[in-house]
Design an enzyme around this catalytic site. Structure first.
Site, mmCIF file in Angstrom:
data_model
loop_
_atom_site.group_PDB
_atom_site.id
_atom_site.type_symbol
_atom_site.label_atom_id
_atom_site.label_comp_id
_atom_site.label_asym_id
_atom_site.label_seq_id
_atom_site.Cartn_x
_atom_site.Cartn_y
_atom_site.Cartn_z
ATOM 1 N N LYS A 1 -8.457 98.155 -58.062
ATOM 2 C CA LYS A 1 -9.146 98.410 -57.639
ATOM 3 C C LYS A 1 -10.069 99.654 -56.803
ATOM 4 O O LYS A 1 -11.035 100.211 -56.845
ATOM 5 C CB LYS A 1 -9.517 97.300 -56.639
ATOM 6 C CG LYS A 1 -10.218 95.373 -57.562
ATOM 7 C CD LYS A 1 -11.013 94.767 -56.643
ATOM 8 C CE LYS A 1 -10.621 93.625 -57.775
ATOM 9 N NZ LYS A 1 -10.759 92.002 -56.922
ATOM 10 N N LYS B 1 -6.581 92.120 -69.033
ATOM 11 C CA LYS B 1 -7.426 91.564 -68.920
ATOM 12 C C LYS B 1 -8.658 90.294 -68.837
ATOM 13 O O LYS B 1 -9.246 91.655 -68.990
ATOM 14 C CB LYS B 1 -7.426 90.229 -67.884
ATOM 15 C CG LYS B 1 -7.418 91.006 -66.180
ATOM 16 C CD LYS B 1 -7.597 90.055 -65.471
ATOM 17 C CE LYS B 1 -8.243 90.495 -64.025
ATOM 18 N NZ LYS B 1 -8.661 89.274 -62.999
ATOM 19 N N LYS C 1 -14.276 89.131 -66.087
ATOM 20 C CA LYS C 1 -15.758 88.334 -65.410
ATOM 21 C C LYS C 1 -16.972 89.580 -64.889
ATOM 22 O O LYS C 1 -17.369 89.625 -65.108
ATOM 23 C CB LYS C 1 -15.969 87.162 -64.763
ATOM 24 C CG LYS C 1 -15.046 87.229 -63.059
ATOM 25 C CD LYS C 1 -15.828 86.244 -62.430
ATOM 26 C CE LYS C 1 -14.758 85.401 -61.814
ATOM 27 N NZ LYS C 1 -14.483 86.658 -60.487
#
Ligand code: TYM
Length: 339
Positions: free
Chosen positions: A122, A204, A207
């Site tokens: 991140k 992955k 969302k």
């Protein structure tokens, strides 16, 4: 669900899990975590939380965050979290999460937080906003879990490292102050702990995907969108439906199909023997639509019933606060805060 007190032993074991309202929940969240949340309610007392405080480690539009949090919580009920049996609330409504997180920060080392792959990932994606919250994110997650002295935490594979640090913090604290925290175990489903992106099966399904929506099936996509995303899903060379390392795209679709239909990989290989990718991808899309259809219907009904959902949120947060306070008082006493 009653607060656990020293004198009253709990009959069933306890579960906690959380989901961040950082987007509309994705099929990966559903298969890896949320459907297990629902299934585990038969056997366990469950505490589920929309972790809105975790979501602000990245900049969010306030109105959008509020809506995403509400949709997420509503979706949890729609997909089977039963508020009669389980607690379901916003993390920010129970102040004990933040309080315990501060205390646990003082029992967590910079070195161990610096090793977290999610932090590295991140911070490389958001170089302009590498804030302290992003760094101490796993400590807040540990507080979420340890506050309720739970036995089990159903999660997907990407949360493995965060679970390990949570256990390490609990053990460290217990070693200093005696048996304060239950040291929790992670629970991973049999199939689907890591659902991959439909277009880039080496990463992955997320969302928070914004760059290419075809990567992710969002649980509130409509039927046509779901089918079209599966039709476009990246497959591999050849035409055989086979579960293998050199077939990451097909294997991911097989995992989704297996998770939703209960069929094993050999059964799926036999079912689509000679059928080709087109037919297979359509079948996976249809299985997903069939799973989501009742969830869409229930979501619509619940969205219209504002008073009911408000009631669930309020009652759950009240019960959770009472449970949290028991642990928090014990922790404050142990570290030496005045009564
Ligand atoms: P979050 O919000 O990213 O994801 C929620 C849950 O979904 C799982 N998951 C997946 N499983 C399979 N395949 C995927 N592609 C996939 N993507 C996500 C996650 O593993 C997770 O179980 N830090 C957590 C939220 C959290 C939490 C907690 C979880 C905060 N406090 C305490 C458990 C206990 C997170 O960001 O999950």
């Amino acid at each position: 669900m009653e607060p656990k007190s020293e004198s009253k032993a709990r009959e069933k074991k306890l579960i906690f899990s959380g989901i961040a309202p950082s987007g509309t929940p994705a099929l990966g969240n559903y298969i890896g975590a949320l459907r297990n949340w629902a299934a585990l309610q038969d056997e366990y007392d469950c505490i589920y939380c929309v972790v809105d405080m975790h979501a602000i480690t990245l900049r969010r539009d306030p109105a959008e965050l509020r809506k995403k949090s509400r949709d997420m919580l509503t979706l949890c009920i729609a997909l089977g979290i039963d508020p009669e049996r389980s607690l379901l609330f916003y993390q920010s409504h129970v102040s004990g999460h933040a309080e315990l997180a501060w205390i646990l920060n003082c029992f967590t080392y910079m070195g161990e937080l610096g090793r977290m792959t999610q932090f590295k990932d991140k911070s490389s994606k958001h170089e302009d906003n590498i804030n302290a919250g992003l760094f101490t994110y796993p400590v807040l997650m540990a507080a979420d879990i340890l506050l309720y002295n739970v036995d089990l935490v159903p999660i997907g594979d990407d949360q493995r490292q965060h679970m390990e640090i949570c256990r390490d913090i609990a053990i460290r604290f217990n070693n200093i102050y005696g048996d304060v925290f239950t040291v929790p175990e992670a629970y991973y489903g049999k199939v689907g702990a890591r659902i991959m992106s439909l277009q880039e099966p080496d990463r992955k399904m997320d969302k928070s995907e914004t760059a290419n929506p075809n990567n992710t099936i969002f649980l509130l996509d409509d039927a046509d969108t779901v089918i079209s995303k599966f039709k476009r899903a990246l497959t591999d060379s050849g035409s055989e439906v086979r579960f293998a390392e050199d077939k990451p795209g097909v294997s991911n679709l097989m995992t989704i199909y297996s998770a939703l239909t209960g069929r094993t990989m050999p059964e799926i290989e036999a079912e689509f023997d000679g059928a080709g990718y087109g037919k297979f991808k359509l079948a996976v899309g249809e299985a997903v639509v069939e799973t989501l259809r009742p969830i869409w219907k229930r979501f619509g009904e619940l969205t219209a019933d504002k008073a009911y959902v408000d009631g669930v949120i309020r009652a759950s947060a009240e019960k959770a606060s009472a449970m949290a306070e028991i642990t928090l008082n014990k922790v404050k006493d142990k570290v030496g805060f005045p009564a």
